[in-house]
Design an enzyme around this catalytic site. Structure first.
Site, PDB file in Angstrom:
ATOM      1  N   HIS A 292       0.838  -1.201   0.000  1.00 21.40           N
ATOM      2  CA  HIS A 292       0.000   0.000   0.000  1.00 21.40           C
ATOM      3  C   HIS A 292       0.875   1.254   0.000  1.00 21.40           C
ATOM      4  CE1 HIS A 292      -3.489   2.507   1.469  1.00 21.40           C
ATOM      5  NE2 HIS A 292      -2.488   3.224   1.955  1.00 21.40           N
ATOM      6  N   GLU A 293       1.903   1.269   0.860  1.00 20.11           N
ATOM      7  CA  GLU A 293       2.779   2.440   0.934  1.00 20.11           C
ATOM      8  C   GLU A 293       3.616   2.588  -0.331  1.00 20.11           C
ATOM      9  OE1 GLU A 293       2.200   4.569   3.099  1.00 20.11           O
ATOM     10  OE2 GLU A 293       0.857   3.267   4.235  1.00 20.11           O
TER      11      GLU A 293
ATOM     12  N   GLU B 218      -6.306   6.761  -1.036  1.00 20.88           N
ATOM     13  CA  GLU B 218      -6.269   5.569  -0.183  1.00 20.88           C
ATOM     14  C   GLU B 218      -6.950   4.399  -0.877  1.00 20.88           C
ATOM     15  OE1 GLU B 218      -4.593   5.154   2.745  1.00 20.88           O
ATOM     16  OE2 GLU B 218      -3.812   7.097   2.132  1.00 20.88           O
TER      17      GLU B 218
ATOM     18  N   HIS C  76       1.779   4.469  -2.919  1.00 22.97           N
ATOM     19  CA  HIS C  76       1.865   5.924  -2.769  1.00 22.97           C
ATOM     20  C   HIS C  76       3.153   6.456  -3.400  1.00 22.97           C
ATOM     21  CE1 HIS C  76      -1.706   6.485  -0.446  1.00 22.97           C
ATOM     22  NE2 HIS C  76      -1.300   5.769   0.583  1.00 22.97           N
TER      23      HIS C  76
END
Length: 526
Positions: free
Chosen positions: A168-169, A252, A172
């Site tokens: 997930h990070e 998100e 980003h």
């Protein structure tokens, strides 16, 4: 179905650009409001507020320029990189040679994701004082990005769940969200500066002694202008925060969908979100700065009240789980079907790392005999950079798992990392290799030459497979050296390459990658 995740990604991207367009409209609305205030000040003794196109252009242009300049100053101030953000929250950089099993697991997961996505291995930080499950990626670009994870996430999540959070990070990082977040912070700062100017004008007006206030309306005009700027500025901040929260919520959703795309395992990140929902402290953090960087975090850093929910930077946990693995909300057990990703020919004896494949999902691509991500055609290889899939993540995990323990141990500390990269350059011809070892001894000492020779024997059978990943996992340790030692190492590496008076594509690849990965310690990538 997998296609659903790509639809989520595309929908989130479209909505993000729509919301950024709203930011531009908000700035234009502020400029228009200020024009009418200034026009009213000029026409205080006349009936009505006249429309003056020339004045509007000057006022609107000046307002946009002022907001833009204030935003630019703030953005430049934030270019110090992710390490500053991690330090602000009390983060501690994880040493590459740590013996903590939880930290070792985290480093391996980060290394796998970096190798799979073709970007520099980011520095890793741990927030030791935080027991909630949370994480963030921060930085201005991939060159100064860091990944930080709370101690609670390291201790309460299993490997699949932690991999989902890290993926997930990384989304980003890969999708440019870090730069977007900094720009949003900058725009809000610029809008807030308008309110600050209004507040300053009011202070000046009320500090003027009554005996010195003229009777021509100047003093009331200053009060009116200051009050109007203050109100318009704070209305702009209110609208801006609403837009920022909406942008963050869409990113998100995009990052959740990307994490599933990378790992092909919705139950990893879904399980992490489920644990946050079911725990008392959830993702909440103790740091007083958590609210300031709330839009960077994996989960909410502060408890969200009913009134503050409209400013929440994260979607509701239940909605995030529903989008990626709704069966978890129904209490279904997390399935564990697994598919191994094959390694190229010549890597026999390596136990492949299993990659989760949910029922109904397309199986990840399996590399056939003689194939590998680095052996693909250039166009195909370039298309895969920054868009890892389950096959490339699994391949990277297999490569790291296959490396001998002594090789990985060397990559974790700077002297060993220098010897390891030097060993990858050593020539297969014994006369040339002897000359290269002499150059290493002359530059770094006889002990370094002996160690490089020893490491060469370990990696020689699979050097073509190991070389570039070894540079990736070695670079973070080398970046802890002072810049002068890094430059001395690069000079030695260059002399090793030129020992036989020719440069092969293999040698150039190692040289270029090592140079680029060490360049990030000198400042942001250009």
């Amino acid at each position: 179905m997998p296609g659903t995740f790509f639809e989520h990604q595309e929908r989130a991207r479209r909505r993000t650009w729509h919301l950024l367009f709203l930011f531009a409209l908000a700035v234009l609305g502020i400029a228009t409001g200020i024009y009418f205030v200034i026009a009213a000040v000029f026409a205080m003794r006349e009936d009505g507020v006249p429309w003056d196109p020339e004045l509007f252009v000057w006022v609107a242009g000046g307002t946009v320029a002022f907001i833009g300049l204030a935003s630019l100053i703030r953005i430049v101030d934030l270019r110090k990189g992710g390490a500053a953000v991690a330090g602000m929250l009390g983060g501690r950089q994880v040493s590459r040679d740590t013996n903590d099993p939880a930290e070792r697991r985290l480093l391996n997961i980060v290394d796998e994701m970096a190798i799979a996505s073709g970007i520099p291995v980011p520095d890793v930080y741990v927030l030791d004082g935080e027991t909630g499950i949370n994480a963030f990626a921060a930085g201005y670009n991939v060159g100064n990005a860091v990944v930080a994870v709370t101690r609670g996430a390291m201790e309460k999540l299993d490997r699949d769940e932690l991999q989902g959070v890290v993926a997930h990070e990384f989304s980003h990082i890969l999708n440019g969200d870090m730069k977007l977040n900094i720009r949003l912070i900058g725009i809000l700062f610029g809008i807030l500066a308008v309110a600050a100017v209004g507040r300053t004008l009011l202070k000046i007006a009320f500090r003027v002694p009554s005996g010195r206030r003229d009777r021509k309306g100047t003093h009331p005009a200053i009060i009116l202008l200051g009050l109007a700027l203050l109100i318009i500025g704070y209305i702009g901040v209110f609208v801006g925060r609403l837009i920022q929260a909406a942008v963050s919520r869409q990113r998100e959703f995009l990052a959740d969908a990307s994490a599933v795309q990378f790992t092909r395992n919705p139950y990893g990140i879904g399980g992490a979100l489920l644990k946050i929902a079911g725990m008392g402290d959830g993702s909440y953090m103790e740091s007083p700065r958590a609210e300031e960087v709330g839009h960077l975090l994996f989960g909410e850093g502060r408890r969200v009240s009913f009134l503050s929910r409209i400013f929440s930077s994260h979607p509701p946990i239940e909605e995030r789980i529903r989008r990626i693995s709704p069966e978890l909300l129904r209490g279904a057990a997390r399935p564990q079907p697994r598919t191994a990703v094959a390694l190229p020919a010549g890597t026999a004896g390596i136990a492949p790392v299993a990659v989760p494949t949910p029922a109904g999902a397309a199986a990840p691509r399996v590399w056939g005999a003689g194939q590998s991500p680095v052996a693909a055609r250039p166009a195909e290889f370039m298309a895969r950079v920054g868009v890892p899939g389950a096959d490339s993540v699994g391949f990277a995990a297999d490569i790291i798992a296959a490396m001998p323990d002594r090789v990985l141990a060397a990559a974790r500390e700077p002297e060993g990392a220098a010897c390891l990269i030097s060993a990858a350059i050593l020539d297969t011809s014994e006369p040339v290799r002897k000359e290269q070892l002499r150059l290493i001894a002359a530059g770094a000492g006889a002990g370094a030459a002996d160690r490089a020779a020893d490491l060469y024997e370990l990696i020689a059978p699979r050097r073509n497979l190991y070389a570039l990943p070894l540079v990736e996992v070695s670079a973070p340790a080398l970046r802890t050296w002072p810049r002068d030692r890094q430059e001395a190492f690069l000079r030695t590496l260059r002399s090793l390459i030129m020992a036989d008076n020719k440069v092969t594509l293999f040698e150039f690849g190692i040289w270029w990658l090592a140079t680029r990965r060490l360049a990030r310690s000198a400042g942001p990538d250009r």
